[in-house]
Design a protein around this motif. Structure first.
Motif, mmCIF file in Angstrom:
data_model
loop_
_atom_site.group_PDB
_atom_site.id
_atom_site.type_symbol
_atom_site.label_atom_id
_atom_site.label_comp_id
_atom_site.label_asym_id
_atom_site.label_seq_id
_atom_site.Cartn_x
_atom_site.Cartn_y
_atom_site.Cartn_z
ATOM 1 N N PRO A 35 0.808 -1.230 0.000
ATOM 2 C CA PRO A 35 0.000 0.000 0.000
ATOM 3 C C PRO A 35 0.836 1.274 0.000
ATOM 4 O O PRO A 35 0.348 2.332 -0.424
ATOM 5 C CB PRO A 35 -0.830 -0.120 1.279
ATOM 6 N N ALA A 36 2.094 1.186 0.462
ATOM 7 C CA ALA A 36 2.970 2.360 0.477
ATOM 8 C C ALA A 36 3.712 2.556 -0.832
ATOM 9 O O ALA A 36 4.476 3.516 -0.973
ATOM 10 C CB ALA A 36 3.972 2.238 1.627
ATOM 11 N N VAL A 77 0.713 3.879 -5.907
ATOM 12 C CA VAL A 77 -0.634 3.909 -5.340
ATOM 13 C C VAL A 77 -1.178 5.336 -5.300
ATOM 14 O O VAL A 77 -2.291 5.607 -5.769
ATOM 15 C CB VAL A 77 -0.631 3.277 -3.927
ATOM 16 N N SER A 113 -13.691 -2.411 -1.078
ATOM 17 C CA SER A 113 -12.431 -2.543 -0.342
ATOM 18 C C SER A 113 -12.251 -3.956 0.202
ATOM 19 O O SER A 113 -11.129 -4.470 0.247
ATOM 20 C CB SER A 113 -12.379 -1.526 0.800
ATOM 21 N N PRO A 163 -4.894 -4.987 -0.527
ATOM 22 C CA PRO A 163 -4.601 -3.793 0.280
ATOM 23 C C PRO A 163 -4.155 -2.593 -0.540
ATOM 24 O O PRO A 163 -4.581 -1.461 -0.267
ATOM 25 C CB PRO A 163 -3.484 -4.280 1.220
ATOM 26 N N ALA A 164 -3.325 -2.801 -1.554
ATOM 27 C CA ALA A 164 -2.854 -1.678 -2.373
ATOM 28 C C ALA A 164 -4.003 -1.067 -3.157
ATOM 29 O O ALA A 164 -4.124 0.162 -3.263
ATOM 30 C CB ALA A 164 -1.741 -2.133 -3.312
ATOM 31 N N GLU A 218 -6.245 0.906 -0.934
ATOM 32 C CA GLU A 218 -5.617 2.175 -0.579
ATOM 33 C C GLU A 218 -5.776 3.186 -1.709
ATOM 34 O O GLU A 218 -5.943 4.388 -1.455
ATOM 35 C CB GLU A 218 -4.134 1.953 -0.260
ATOM 36 N N ARG A 258 -9.193 4.607 -1.258
ATOM 37 C CA ARG A 258 -9.235 5.486 -0.084
ATOM 38 C C ARG A 258 -8.618 6.838 -0.403
ATOM 39 O O ARG A 258 -9.184 7.891 -0.091
ATOM 40 C CB ARG A 258 -8.503 4.838 1.087
ATOM 41 N N LEU A 259 -7.454 6.817 -1.054
ATOM 42 C CA LEU A 259 -6.787 8.068 -1.405
ATOM 43 C C LEU A 259 -7.557 8.836 -2.474
ATOM 44 O O LEU A 259 -7.570 10.076 -2.469
ATOM 45 C CB LEU A 259 -5.365 7.775 -1.897
ATOM 46 N N THR A 300 -10.251 10.648 -0.695
ATOM 47 C CA THR A 300 -9.646 11.770 0.023
ATOM 48 C C THR A 300 -9.356 12.925 -0.928
ATOM 49 O O THR A 300 -9.613 14.090 -0.609
ATOM 50 C CB THR A 300 -8.331 11.333 0.703
#
Length: 202
Positions: free
Chosen positions: A138-139, A143, A179, A184-185, A188, A191-192, A195
């Motif tokens: 996810p980091a 992403v 989700s 997970p990626a 994310e 989610r971003l 946002t």
């Protein structure tokens, strides 16, 4: 008390009714319950009518769950063989416009900007990138970049409708549902993206 429970009153509602020794509140509570049951009955009847139409079709396939006019508008919007595209199409199939032509027209209008050749090409490329990061962390820097590109790809009215739906008890679960099915990626990225869409435009 048992008869009131059988009618669908909650324990709190039953207590309120029993607390009123003159019974003035009972008619009001039962009237509200009757109206609520009538709305549920109408919704069930509409769903059964759509189900009957599906079952009466000569051939059942995943696209059959999407309203025909919406299915036509979304044809080729998703690239074949994409796991993310398949999930996205499943989410779209959950859009319930009932028998309301105005609601269907509104949904079609939201998707219309994405059906141009240029938008389709961008959409296919973005979908391929979502598939490509399925196993990423996810980091991973890709992403955040993909989330920004997806946010930029969405038409303004669709983005606004998506954000508004998150505040609705009935429609707001789409993000959680997606989700849960994504890696997970990929989750994310969504989610971003949300946002980013919530950030005030400058």
């Amino acid at each position: 008390m048992r008869r009131l429970a059988e009618l669908g009153l909650s324990l709190d509602e039953i207590r309120d009714v029993l607390a009123d020794d003159q019974g003035r509140e009972l008619r009001e509570v039962l009237t509200e319950l009757d109206a609520d049951l009538a709305r549920q009955q109408e919704a069930i009847a509409a769903r059964r009518a759509r189900l009957a139409a599906l079952l009466a079709g000569a051939e059942l396939n995943p696209d059959a769950t999407v309203a025909p006019d919406l299915a036509d508008a979304l044809r080729d919007l998703h690239p074949a063989g994409s796991a993310f595209a398949a999930l996205d199409r499943e989410m779209i199939s959950l859009i319930d416009t009932g028998a309301d032509p105005a609601a269907r027209d509104h949904v079609l209008a939201l998707f219309q900007p994405l059906t141009t050749p240029e938008a389709r090409e961008r959409g296919h490329a973005l979908t391929a990138r979502m598939d490509a990061i399925a196993g990423a962390d996810p980091a991973d820097p890709r992403v955040a970049v993909l989330a920004a590109d997806l946010a930029a790809h969405l038409p303004a009215e669709m983005a606004a409708a998506m954000l508004a739906s998150l505040d609705d008890a009935e429609t707001g679960r789409w993000l959680d549902l997606m989700s849960d099915e994504l890696t997970p990626a990929q989750a994310e990225v969504l989610r971003l993206m949300i946002t980013t869409l919530k950030e005030p435009k400058t």
